[in-house]
Motif scaffolding. Structure first.
Motif, short mmCIF file in Angstrom:
data_model
loop_
_atom_site.label_atom_id
_atom_site.label_comp_id
_atom_site.label_asym_id
_atom_site.label_seq_id
_atom_site.Cartn_x
_atom_site.Cartn_y
_atom_site.Cartn_z
N ARG A 1 -23.65 41.43 38.13
CA ARG A 1 -23.23 40.79 39.39
C ARG A 1 -24.10 39.57 39.62
NH1 ARG A 1 -20.68 41.47 44.17
NH2 ARG A 1 -19.59 43.23 43.24
N LEU A 2 -23.45 38.43 39.76
CA LEU A 2 -24.17 37.16 39.89
C LEU A 2 -24.30 36.77 41.35
CD1 LEU A 2 -22.19 35.22 37.16
CD2 LEU A 2 -24.49 36.19 36.91
N THR B 1 -24.28 34.04 44.45
CA THR B 1 -23.38 32.90 44.68
C THR B 1 -23.88 31.64 43.96
OG1 THR B 1 -24.53 32.63 46.79
CG2 THR B 1 -22.37 33.68 46.85
N VAL B 2 -25.19 31.45 43.91
CA VAL B 2 -25.74 30.22 43.33
C VAL B 2 -25.45 30.11 41.84
CG1 VAL B 2 -28.06 31.18 42.89
CG2 VAL B 2 -27.80 28.73 43.31
N ARG C 1 -22.62 31.49 40.33
CA ARG C 1 -21.22 31.76 40.00
C ARG C 1 -20.50 30.54 39.42
NH1 ARG C 1 -19.95 35.95 45.03
NH2 ARG C 1 -21.52 37.43 44.28
N SER D 1 -17.74 36.45 40.09
CA SER D 1 -18.89 37.12 40.72
C SER D 1 -19.55 38.10 39.75
CB SER D 1 -18.47 37.86 41.99
OG SER D 1 -17.52 38.85 41.68
N SER E 1 -27.45 43.75 38.93
CA SER E 1 -27.25 42.69 39.91
C SER E 1 -28.44 41.76 39.95
CB SER E 1 -27.05 43.28 41.31
OG SER E 1 -25.94 44.14 41.32
N LEU F 1 -30.24 38.90 42.21
CA LEU F 1 -30.25 38.42 43.59
C LEU F 1 -31.43 37.48 43.80
CD1 LEU F 1 -29.85 41.99 45.01
CD2 LEU F 1 -28.15 40.21 45.38
N HIS G 1 -29.16 42.82 50.89
CA HIS G 1 -28.48 41.65 50.32
C HIS G 1 -27.42 42.11 49.32
CE1 HIS G 1 -29.18 37.56 48.02
NE2 HIS G 1 -27.92 37.77 48.31
N GLU H 1 -17.47 40.85 49.22
CA GLU H 1 -16.48 40.65 48.16
C GLU H 1 -15.27 41.57 48.37
OE1 GLU H 1 -17.74 41.40 44.09
OE2 GLU H 1 -16.38 39.82 43.45
N ASP I 1 -30.18 28.92 47.59
CA ASP I 1 -28.86 28.51 47.13
C ASP I 1 -28.47 27.19 47.82
OD1 ASP I 1 -26.11 28.20 46.64
OD2 ASP I 1 -25.79 30.36 46.57
#
Lengths: 91, 155
Positions: free
Chosen positions: A6-7, A9-10, A12, A19, A83, A85, B75, B83, B113
């Motif tokens: 699981r990636l 958002t930064v 993707r 995702s 994941s 994060l 998170h 999602e 980000d």
């Protein structure tokens, strides 16, 4: 064996907007190295040049933080979700 | 400025964050409940349009009035939940208990980000002050926060 990564958002955009991506590996370290080999643009945001986990990145196997398991040596099995994060912190 | 015009920030397609009033109130309430410590949480919505649809209050693991560390498990769960609702995480909010609603050097250095919105709730004065920013490669750009009383009524 293949696990889902699981990636955040930064990262993707470097995976075509997906995702999650499927990556081969039997430990968290193998999975992350395979991930950055396939997507070199992610490299510096995930791993340090010496191959260790970036300080500002948290990695989970399912619901467990790998820092409390065996870090990059943590084994993974088919069906696990790894994941990535970014640490969300500030002042 | 033309609505939707791309600004100098290549990540900011729209220099505003649109937020339902319910989310705005819940965010401020979470920050007030966290006093005297800083509070934090994540915002979910649509990155492409800057629309917020919901929030995920989280624990500040630093338990500090000066810094925050958002619980990474919260998170992860927020990311999965968003999602599942067809949303994505679009930003983070946190409170400043004794300073302006402006990003601190730590906020800028640790912004995870460049696509995210960084909302700061200042509780220094009697009335909470909410402001939002984009933070890209160390550059801070403020954006407007536009409240909507109800999406269904928005035209």
């Amino acid at each position: 064996m293949a696990v889902e990564v699981r990636l955040p958002t930064v990262l993707r955009s470097q995976a075509g907007g997906r995702s999650t991506v499927s990556v081969e590996g039997s430990t968290v370290g193998e999975v992350l190295h395979a991930l950055v080999s396939a997507h070199p643009g992610m490299s510096e945001q995930v791993l340090n040049p010496d191959g260790t986990l970036h300080r500002f990145v948290n990695v989970y196997v399912n619901d467990d933080d790998v820092r409390y398991l065996s870090a990059l040596d943590t084994p993974v099995k088919e069906g696990d979700e790894v994941s990535i994060l970014p640490a969300v912190a500030g002042g | 400025m033309i609505p939707g015009q791309v600004t100098g920030n290549r990540y900011a397609s729209v220099a505003m964050l649109r937020m339902p009033t319910e989310v705005h109130l819940a965010m401020v309430a979470h920050c007030l409940r966290g006093l005297p410590e800083e509070a934090c949480g994540l915002l979910a919505g649509h990155l492409a349009t800057g629309e917020v649809a919901g929030l995920y209050p989280a624990d500040n693991l630093a338990h500090s009035a000066r810094v925050y560390t958002l619980d990474p498990l919260a998170h992860l769960r927020a990311d999965r939940d968003a999602e599942g609702r067809g949303l994505e995480l679009v930003g983070v909010f946190h409170s400043h208990t004794h300073t302006d609603a402006f990003p601190s050097p730590t906020d800028v250095a640790q912004a995870p980000d460049p696509g995210w919105h960084y909302v700061i709730v200042s509780l220094r004065d009697d009335q909470p002050v909410v402001r939002s920013y984009r933070i890209v490669e160390g550059a801070i750009e403020e954006e407007s926060v536009v409240l909507r009383t109800h999406w269904a009524r928005a035209s």
